[in-house]
Design a protein around this motif. Structure first.
Motif, PDB file in Angstrom:
ATOM      1  N   GLU A 128      11.587  54.690  14.155  1.00 27.80           N
ATOM      2  CA  GLU A 128      10.604  55.376  13.310  1.00 27.80           C
ATOM      3  C   GLU A 128       9.537  54.400  12.818  1.00 27.80           C
ATOM      4  OE1 GLU A 128      12.574  57.349  10.125  1.00 27.80           O
ATOM      5  OE2 GLU A 128      13.726  58.671  11.450  1.00 27.80           O
ATOM      6  N   GLU A 129       9.978  53.211  12.388  1.00 35.20           N
ATOM      7  CA  GLU A 129       9.040  52.214  11.876  1.00 35.20           C
ATOM      8  C   GLU A 129       8.174  51.638  12.999  1.00 35.20           C
ATOM      9  OE1 GLU A 129      11.295  49.315   9.764  1.00 35.20           O
ATOM     10  OE2 GLU A 129      11.909  50.703   8.179  1.00 35.20           O
ATOM     11  N   LEU A 130       8.778  51.453  14.183  1.00 43.66           N
ATOM     12  CA  LEU A 130       8.020  50.919  15.311  1.00 43.66           C
ATOM     13  C   LEU A 130       6.941  51.902  15.774  1.00 43.66           C
ATOM     14  CD1 LEU A 130      10.913  49.311  17.390  1.00 43.66           C
ATOM     15  CD2 LEU A 130       9.000  48.077  16.339  1.00 43.66           C
ATOM     16  N   LYS A 131       7.225  53.191  15.719  1.00 41.19           N
ATOM     17  CA  LYS A 131       6.253  54.197  16.132  1.00 41.19           C
ATOM     18  C   LYS A 131       5.014  54.187  15.230  1.00 41.19           C
ATOM     19  CE  LYS A 131       9.427  57.459  18.353  1.00 41.19           C
ATOM     20  NZ  LYS A 131      10.074  58.786  18.281  1.00 41.19           N
ATOM     21  N   GLN A 132       5.210  53.766  13.979  1.00 45.51           N
ATOM     22  CA  GLN A 132       4.096  53.735  13.038  1.00 45.51           C
ATOM     23  C   GLN A 132       3.140  52.567  13.290  1.00 45.51           C
ATOM     24  OE1 GLN A 132       5.681  53.827   9.063  1.00 45.51           O
ATOM     25  NE2 GLN A 132       6.824  55.720   9.412  1.00 45.51           N
ATOM     26  N   ILE A 133       3.651  51.509  13.926  1.00 45.96           N
ATOM     27  CA  ILE A 133       2.830  50.300  14.092  1.00 45.96           C
ATOM     28  C   ILE A 133       2.543  49.961  15.553  1.00 45.96           C
ATOM     29  CG2 ILE A 133       3.635  49.293  11.928  1.00 45.96           C
ATOM     30  CD1 ILE A 133       5.541  47.542  13.521  1.00 45.96           C
ATOM     31  N   ALA A 134       3.178  50.645  16.502  1.00 49.58           N
ATOM     32  CA  ALA A 134       2.986  50.288  17.915  1.00 49.58           C
ATOM     33  C   ALA A 134       3.000  51.535  18.779  1.00 49.58           C
ATOM     34  CB  ALA A 134       4.073  49.313  18.368  1.00 49.58           C
ATOM     35  N   ASP A 135       2.208  51.476  19.855  1.00 50.35           N
ATOM     36  CA  ASP A 135       2.193  52.560  20.838  1.00 50.35           C
ATOM     37  C   ASP A 135       3.190  52.242  21.947  1.00 50.35           C
ATOM     38  OD1 ASP A 135       0.183  53.892  19.460  1.00 50.35           O
ATOM     39  OD2 ASP A 135      -1.390  52.736  20.482  1.00 50.35           O
ATOM     40  N   GLY A 136       3.763  53.268  22.522  1.00 48.93           N
ATOM     41  CA  GLY A 136       4.694  53.055  23.622  1.00 48.93           C
ATOM     42  C   GLY A 136       5.647  54.223  23.760  1.00 48.93           C
ATOM     43  N   ASP A 137       6.259  54.312  24.953  1.00 53.94           N
ATOM     44  CA  ASP A 137       7.212  55.413  25.144  1.00 53.94           C
ATOM     45  C   ASP A 137       8.512  55.101  24.426  1.00 53.94           C
ATOM     46  OD1 ASP A 137       8.769  53.695  26.834  1.00 53.94           O
ATOM     47  OD2 ASP A 137       7.370  54.117  28.461  1.00 53.94           O
ATOM     48  N   ASP A 138       9.347  56.130  24.291  1.00 49.15           N
ATOM     49  CA  ASP A 138      10.591  56.000  23.529  1.00 49.15           C
ATOM     50  C   ASP A 138      11.539  54.972  24.137  1.00 49.15           C
ATOM     51  OD1 ASP A 138       9.694  57.838  21.759  1.00 49.15           O
ATOM     52  OD2 ASP A 138      10.851  59.532  22.543  1.00 49.15           O
TER      53      ASP A 138
END
Length: 285
Positions: free
Chosen positions: A89-99
């Motif tokens: 969840e935190e990574l999605k807020q600061i970085a783009d990329g697939d799951d």
């Protein structure tokens, strides 16, 4: 020999059932500012790791990461789903990329794996300490190499300051005579009757206030002391910083006493060189 506080060191060791990676990064700081990231099972040994790092690196803003990847077929490790989900969840807020890519990053973070072991066995702890020592050696080599670059820059700038001081000494031979001539002309333009003896006494007193002999001698000594300290076996960043302050004090005094445009121009050049030294000095151990 000076060392930089900027560095990077990494070492990986393979155990029968896991791969252990130690990574160290450091930047400049007034004191040791150590940030440690390691799995929960190793937390009880954190103080020992911190002591190893502080003894080796002394100063700097240091990031220490200890990560473990289980590689054995038989392993009691389990994924902490809640921890991994939170990381994603935190990574999605600061970085783009697939799951899938984010999951790979999340699994490298601390405490994503749990094990039924309550303690680290002696052999594993010795392996981690050995890995940490190897990483410390590599970051030490990195800091040393960076220090050589800084040392070359400092030597060049101190040489420039020494050459500028030589020019100051040459200009100073004619400066007082020029100042005296201007003052005498200014008084003559007033067309006032003066006591010549009294005027001469006042003029001598006035010119003595502009004498920079002591400042030139002290500045030369400080420049030599800087070079001597720079070439000493230890990295004395704080001491070199204090010497820079003394160099700056003498340059400022020469500037305030100059009262002579060509000399003031040299002082500006000296201040510029010193500021560049001070900027780089922030990164010296």
């Amino acid at each position: 020999m000076i060392h930089s506080m900027t560095g990077f060191g990494k070492h990986v060791i393979q155990l029968p059932s896991k791969k252990i990676t130690v990574e160290l990064k450091s930047l400049n700081s007034k004191n040791l500012d150590l940030n440690a990231r390691l799995p929960q099972i190793y937390r009880q040994h954190e103080l020992g790791f911190r002591k190893q790092i502080s003894d080796a690196l002394v100063r700097g803003k240091v990031d220490f990461t200890l990560s473990v990847e289980f590689t054995g077929k038989e392993s009691s490790a389990e994924i902490n789903s809640q921890v991994v989900s939170k990381y994603m969840e935190e990574l999605k807020q600061i970085a783009d990329g697939d799951d899938l890519k984010l999951l790979e990053l999340a699994l490298r973070m601390p405490d994503t794996l749990s094990t039924d072991k309550d303690d680290v066995d002696k052999e594993e702890l010795e392996a981690i300490n050995k890995t940490l020592n190897q990483a410390l050696e590599r970051i030490g080599e990195f800091r040393k190499a960076e220090g050589k670059v800084l040392e070359t820059d400092f030597n060049n700038r101190i040489k420039t300051l020494t050459n500028l001081l030589t020019e100051v000494e040459e200009l100073d031979k004619t400066r007082i005579a020029s100042v005296r001539e201007r003052l005498e002309k200014a008084v003559a333009d007033l067309k006032a009757e003066l006591d010549k003896n009294r005027f001469e006494q006042e003029l001598i007193y006035y010119l003595e206030k502009y004498d920079i002999t002591e400042e030139k001698v002290r500045l030369a000594n400080h420049l030599n002391y800087f070079t001597t300290t720079l070439n000493s076996p230890d990295s004395n960043g704080k001491k070199l910083g204090f010497i820079c302050q003394e160099i700056g004090r003498e340059i400022n005094t020469i500037g305030s006493k100059a009262n002579f445009a060509p000399l003031q121009q040299l002082v500006v050049q000296m201040k510029d060189e010193l500021e560049k030294i001070k900027e780089q000095m922030l990164n010296v151990l």
